[in-house]
Motif scaffolding. Structure first.
Motif, PDB file in Angstrom:
ATOM      1  N   VAL A 103      83.282  58.786 -17.321  1.00 38.69           N
ATOM      2  CA  VAL A 103      84.420  58.329 -17.834  1.00 38.69           C
ATOM      3  C   VAL A 103      85.316  57.424 -16.911  1.00 38.69           C
ATOM      4  O   VAL A 103      85.543  58.050 -15.670  1.00 38.69           O
ATOM      5  CB  VAL A 103      85.507  59.438 -18.399  1.00 38.69           C
ATOM      6  CG1 VAL A 103      86.858  58.787 -19.045  1.00 38.69           C
ATOM      7  CG2 VAL A 103      84.717  59.926 -19.589  1.00 38.69           C
ATOM      8  N   TRP A 104      85.682  56.095 -17.074  1.00 40.60           N
ATOM      9  CA  TRP A 104      86.731  55.544 -16.229  1.00 40.60           C
ATOM     10  C   TRP A 104      88.008  55.873 -16.782  1.00 40.60           C
ATOM     11  O   TRP A 104      88.455  55.413 -17.812  1.00 40.60           O
ATOM     12  CB  TRP A 104      86.290  54.061 -16.268  1.00 40.60           C
ATOM     13  CG  TRP A 104      87.542  53.423 -15.596  1.00 40.60           C
ATOM     14  CD1 TRP A 104      88.215  53.643 -14.358  1.00 40.60           C
ATOM     15  CD2 TRP A 104      88.080  51.803 -16.097  1.00 40.60           C
ATOM     16  NE1 TRP A 104      88.975  52.332 -14.096  1.00 40.60           N
ATOM     17  CE2 TRP A 104      88.991  51.559 -15.053  1.00 40.60           C
ATOM     18  CE3 TRP A 104      87.888  51.226 -17.102  1.00 40.60           C
ATOM     19  CZ2 TRP A 104      89.809  50.383 -15.168  1.00 40.60           C
ATOM     20  CZ3 TRP A 104      88.929  50.302 -17.275  1.00 40.60           C
ATOM     21  CH2 TRP A 104      89.478  49.762 -16.223  1.00 40.60           C
ATOM     22  N   MET A 105      88.873  56.479 -15.833  1.00 35.94           N
ATOM     23  CA  MET A 105      89.973  57.352 -16.609  1.00 35.94           C
ATOM     24  C   MET A 105      91.367  56.378 -16.291  1.00 35.94           C
ATOM     25  O   MET A 105      92.448  56.669 -16.545  1.00 35.94           O
ATOM     26  CB  MET A 105      90.400  58.397 -15.525  1.00 35.94           C
ATOM     27  CG  MET A 105      89.306  59.775 -16.018  1.00 35.94           C
ATOM     28  SD  MET A 105      89.763  61.099 -15.468  1.00 35.94           S
ATOM     29  CE  MET A 105      88.364  62.115 -16.521  1.00 35.94           C
ATOM     30  N   GLN A 106      91.141  55.196 -15.709  1.00 37.09           N
ATOM     31  CA  GLN A 106      92.197  54.289 -15.434  1.00 37.09           C
ATOM     32  C   GLN A 106      93.419  54.948 -14.629  1.00 37.09           C
ATOM     33  O   GLN A 106      94.452  54.799 -15.059  1.00 37.09           O
ATOM     34  CB  GLN A 106      92.583  53.715 -16.713  1.00 37.09           C
ATOM     35  CG  GLN A 106      91.911  52.390 -17.103  1.00 37.09           C
ATOM     36  CD  GLN A 106      92.464  51.919 -18.453  1.00 37.09           C
ATOM     37  OE1 GLN A 106      92.744  52.453 -19.708  1.00 37.09           O
ATOM     38  NE2 GLN A 106      92.913  50.659 -18.164  1.00 37.09           N
ATOM     39  N   ALA A 107      93.107  55.902 -13.686  1.00 38.32           N
ATOM     40  CA  ALA A 107      93.964  56.636 -13.141  1.00 38.32           C
ATOM     41  C   ALA A 107      94.536  56.453 -11.573  1.00 38.32           C
ATOM     42  O   ALA A 107      94.496  57.192 -10.880  1.00 38.32           O
ATOM     43  CB  ALA A 107      93.869  57.980 -13.360  1.00 38.32           C
ATOM     44  N   ASP A 108      94.056  55.115 -11.255  1.00 41.46           N
ATOM     45  CA  ASP A 108      94.213  54.728  -9.943  1.00 41.46           C
ATOM     46  C   ASP A 108      95.211  53.514  -9.939  1.00 41.46           C
ATOM     47  O   ASP A 108      94.706  52.314 -10.338  1.00 41.46           O
ATOM     48  CB  ASP A 108      92.736  54.341  -9.184  1.00 41.46           C
ATOM     49  CG  ASP A 108      92.998  53.999  -7.920  1.00 41.46           C
ATOM     50  OD1 ASP A 108      94.040  53.901  -7.177  1.00 41.46           O
ATOM     51  OD2 ASP A 108      91.906  53.699  -7.334  1.00 41.46           O
ATOM     52  N   PRO A 109      96.212  53.670  -9.530  1.00 44.91           N
ATOM     53  CA  PRO A 109      97.412  52.450  -9.311  1.00 44.91           C
ATOM     54  C   PRO A 109      96.917  51.452  -8.471  1.00 44.91           C
ATOM     55  O   PRO A 109      97.441  50.300  -8.719  1.00 44.91           O
ATOM     56  CB  PRO A 109      98.728  53.344  -8.698  1.00 44.91           C
ATOM     57  CG  PRO A 109      98.152  54.537  -8.182  1.00 44.91           C
ATOM     58  CD  PRO A 109      97.023  55.052  -8.903  1.00 44.91           C
ATOM     59  N   ALA A 110      95.935  51.538  -7.784  1.00 48.06           N
ATOM     60  CA  ALA A 110      95.489  50.377  -6.665  1.00 48.06           C
ATOM     61  C   ALA A 110      94.477  49.538  -7.523  1.00 48.06           C
ATOM     62  O   ALA A 110      94.326  48.656  -6.968  1.00 48.06           O
ATOM     63  CB  ALA A 110      94.915  50.997  -5.727  1.00 48.06           C
ATOM     64  N   THR A 111      94.212  50.107  -8.712  1.00 50.11           N
ATOM     65  CA  THR A 111      93.246  49.025  -9.477  1.00 50.11           C
ATOM     66  C   THR A 111      93.637  48.688 -10.799  1.00 50.11           C
ATOM     67  O   THR A 111      94.403  49.435 -11.549  1.00 50.11           O
ATOM     68  CB  THR A 111      91.968  50.112 -10.021  1.00 50.11           C
ATOM     69  OG1 THR A 111      91.258  50.462  -8.579  1.00 50.11           O
ATOM     70  CG2 THR A 111      90.593  49.534 -10.707  1.00 50.11           C
ATOM     71  N   GLY A 112      93.427  47.492 -11.152  1.00 49.05           N
ATOM     72  CA  GLY A 112      94.006  47.000 -12.695  1.00 49.05           C
ATOM     73  C   GLY A 112      93.162  47.623 -13.977  1.00 49.05           C
ATOM     74  O   GLY A 112      92.384  48.128 -13.563  1.00 49.05           O
TER      75      GLY A 112
END
Length: 659
Positions: A103-112
């Protein structure tokens, strides 16, 4: 005994030969640790219990700094391969197959994300920038690497989601994806990244390594095109010839539509996603897996027989009872400890960062431990109170060999659970009382109803240990977390508590005020029940909405949809006084007073002081000196909202183990 045509027959997905069609869908057992005995034991118990195909949930394909460390396996991290291998080996030991969910959790504020035009909808209220093409290609590679690590760990395959709020939906859905390059626009472009992941896995993993996708086939809940787009996505995946199965959900988008993603007892149906799966089946030529609160294996078998699905997925049914498949297959339905659909012990705990468990199953995380050890010394144990805490304590004590007598003041077992189960949408809660009562009978617990526990009776029974599980009752004075001063007029005869109404069968008049400051489901349930009886119901609360304690799991949305058309709703308001005919209200913020006239009854759902008198009497009693006394459940610390049953049952188990 039921005869199953399909569910417990062998089935093939890709190169995998499965022993049955029970698919344990991915669910994150947060708090068990990565690769620990507890985590391995959790999966092994469900493989032993009969699940044919299983998924290790939420394995991160890239770092997720916004997710607490240690919650999920890091599939991108080679150091976590041994943890995956431990789970895989344990599951394979029981002839079950298992895959890793990346799963790509979209939980890295450095990544769009796919497109900065769309708000982030998964973990936070934010709107990240659009990803660069290089970042997209790096994320494709991350999925492929995660799959390779899964294969190296011995897993049978890999699944990744493009629905339910998971990150890749931000590419595949036109709601999120507003890109104008080769990764946006028409469906082929929006699916380009997904197909690149699939191609990469197929190129770099062995041919017999199976690959599946989870698809949210109907996204109308947030304004999407719905099934038309979902079916096109599924057909494209099937036609590629590179995907072995599709796991279909519908309407589920966290957190906005969590109540569809994790259907509670309030939805009142089994197979909440199957309507979409049945349509997907018409356009694909690969196995389709679906479900959504499947409690009854016969119903699951029927869905397969009707051609709506090829396999059923279950999660909470096997959380509540790991042996659900085996017991269902063998016709032992009465022995199944069923999910009651409250979502509190499982999903809600994960939302607040607590170890995940189960309201009705206190053994979560202990599956790796040996069976209960017999007590070192057999004691005469008296349990005072037949609610969930007392019943669980009695069961564990009896399982360990103690001589157990349970005393219940009323004529029925169950305590607050029996009360709640009388309300619309909460009927399923009665099953845990049924199951516990069945087990108490099998372990020769002596049950005495209509018997109040007193120091004199306890002494007469020659108790060596006493467990006080006398629970709690709703306050009669209107005191709540929002209003510590008693409400004037609550001593009048027409002012009732939930116990008066639901257990005492008190009658109400035509016009009723329900005053609820517990933020839970009992107040709305009473209001709905009375409205369905044709009463005029006015619902008053200091809160801004209904059932605010269950907003994380979306049940407040279901309750609001059910209740608001039926009642007059007055939020942010407290009751100042009640007289024989009228109720005086005061707005919590403006201080403006209003009067409700000609009210026949007011029902107070405000707080639950513990029933602690027996405890203090025993502590002070000279005739009970030397008795080992334990205070548990609501009698120790009453909970009027979430986790009441969950904590009560866990507390019962805890004390049963130390007697």
């Amino acid at each position: 005994m039921a005869t199953f045509k399909h569910l417990f027959s062998p089935f093939k997905i890709g190169a995998l030969e499965l022993r049955n069609r029970v698919f344990m869908s991915p669910h994150g057992m947060v708090g068990l640790g990565i690769g620990t005995d507890a985590q391995v034991g959790y999966f092994e118990a469900r493989a032993k219990g009969g699940c044919g195909f299983m998924v290790i949930a939420s394995c991160q394909v890239v770092p997720a700094p916004q997710v607490p460390p240690g919650w999920f396996i890091e599939a991108y991290n080679r150091d976590h391969i041994p943890a995956i291998r431990r789970i895989v080996d344990a599951v394979h030991g029981h002839d079950s197959k298992i895959v890793v969910q990346g799963v790509w959790m979209q939980a890295d504020p450095a990544t769009g994300q796919a497109s900065g035009m769309a708000p982030h909808t998964v973990l936070s209220d934010s709107q990240p920038r659009s990803m660069t093409v290089a970042e997209i290609q790096a994320l494709v590679e991350a999925h492929i690497v995660a799959a390779r690590h899964a294969e190296e760990a011995g897993a049978d395959g890999f699944e990744f989601p493009i629905g339910g709020g998971a990150g890749l939906q931000s590419f595949t859905s036109s709601l999120y994806n507003h890109r104008t390059d080769e990764y946006g626009g028409n469906l082929d472009n929006r699916m380009r990244m997904v197909m690149e992941i699939i191609d990469g896995i197929r190129t770099r993993c062995k041919p017999d390594f199976v690959l599946g996708l989870a698809v949210n086939a109907d996204d109308t809940t947030l304004g999407g095109e719905g099934l038309s787009e979902g079916l096109a996505i599924c057909k494209l995946l099937s036609d590629s010839g590179k995907v072995d199965w599709l796991r279909i959900t519908a309407r589920g988008q966290k957190p906005q539509m969590t109540h569809f993603h994790y259907p509670s007892s309030y939805l009142g149906e089994q197979g909440t996603h199957v309507y979409a799966a049945a349509e997907v089946k018409k356009v694909v030529n690969i196995p389709v897996v679906s479900g959504g609160r499947i409690l009854d294996a016969v119903h699951g078998d029927k869905l397969i027989d009707e051609g709506k699905v090829d396999m059923i997925f279950v999660a909470r049914s096997v959380i509540a009872d790991p042996e659900w498949p085996n017991k269902s297959r063998n016709g032992q339905n009465s022995e199944i400890r069923a999910c009651i659909g409250d979502l509190e012990g499982c999903f809600l705990r994960s939302c607040i960062g607590h170890p995940v468990g189960c309201t009705v199953n206190p053994e979560i995380g202990n599956e790796h431990l040996p069976p209960l050890e017999p007590a070192g010394r057999i004691k005469r144990v008296v349990i005072a109170g037949g609610g969930p805490a007392g019943m669980q304590a009695a069961l564990v004590a009896a399982q360990r060999g103690h001589s157990v007598t349970l005393l219940e003041k009323s004529g029925v077992l169950g305590g607050h659970v029996t009360l709640q189960a009388k309300l619309p949408g909460l009927e399923d809660r009665s099953d845990i009382i049924r199951w516990l009562q069945l087990q108490l009978g099998k372990h020769a617990v002596k049950i005495r109803l209509d018997t109040e526990a007193t120091p004199e009776l306890i002494a007469k029974l020659e108790a060596e240990a006493v467990v006080i599980a006398t629970g709690a009752n709703y306050a009669r004075n209107g005191v709540s977390k929002s209003q510590l001063a008693p409400v004037l007029g609550t001593d009048l005869a027409h002012v009732l508590t939930p116990e008066d109404l639901l257990l005492g069968n008190a009658r109400t008049g035509k016009r009723v005020v329900v005053y609820d400051n517990t933020s839970y489901e009992v107040g709305p349930g009473i209001a709905e029940m009375l409205a369905d009886q044709g009463k005029e119901v006015i619902f008053v609360t200091a809160d801004s909405g209904l059932a605010m304690s269950v907003t994380e799991i979306g049940i407040n949305k279901v309750i609001s949809k059910r209740l608001l058309p039926k009642v007059t709703f007055i939020p942010q308001t407290v009751i100042a006084a009640i007289d024989p005919a009228d109720v005086t209200l005061v707005h919590a913020y403006t201080g403006v007073a209003t009067v409700l006239e000609n009210v026949d009854n007011t029902i107070l759902v405000t707080s639950k002081p513990p029933n602690e008198s027996l405890y203090h009497a025993l502590v002070a009693s000279s005739s009970c000196k030397g008795i080992d006394v334990h205070l548990i459940g609501d009698a120790r610390e009453a909970r009027w909202s979430t986790f009441a049953t969950d904590e009560a049952i866990k507390d019962g188990r805890r004390v049963g183990l130390i007697l």
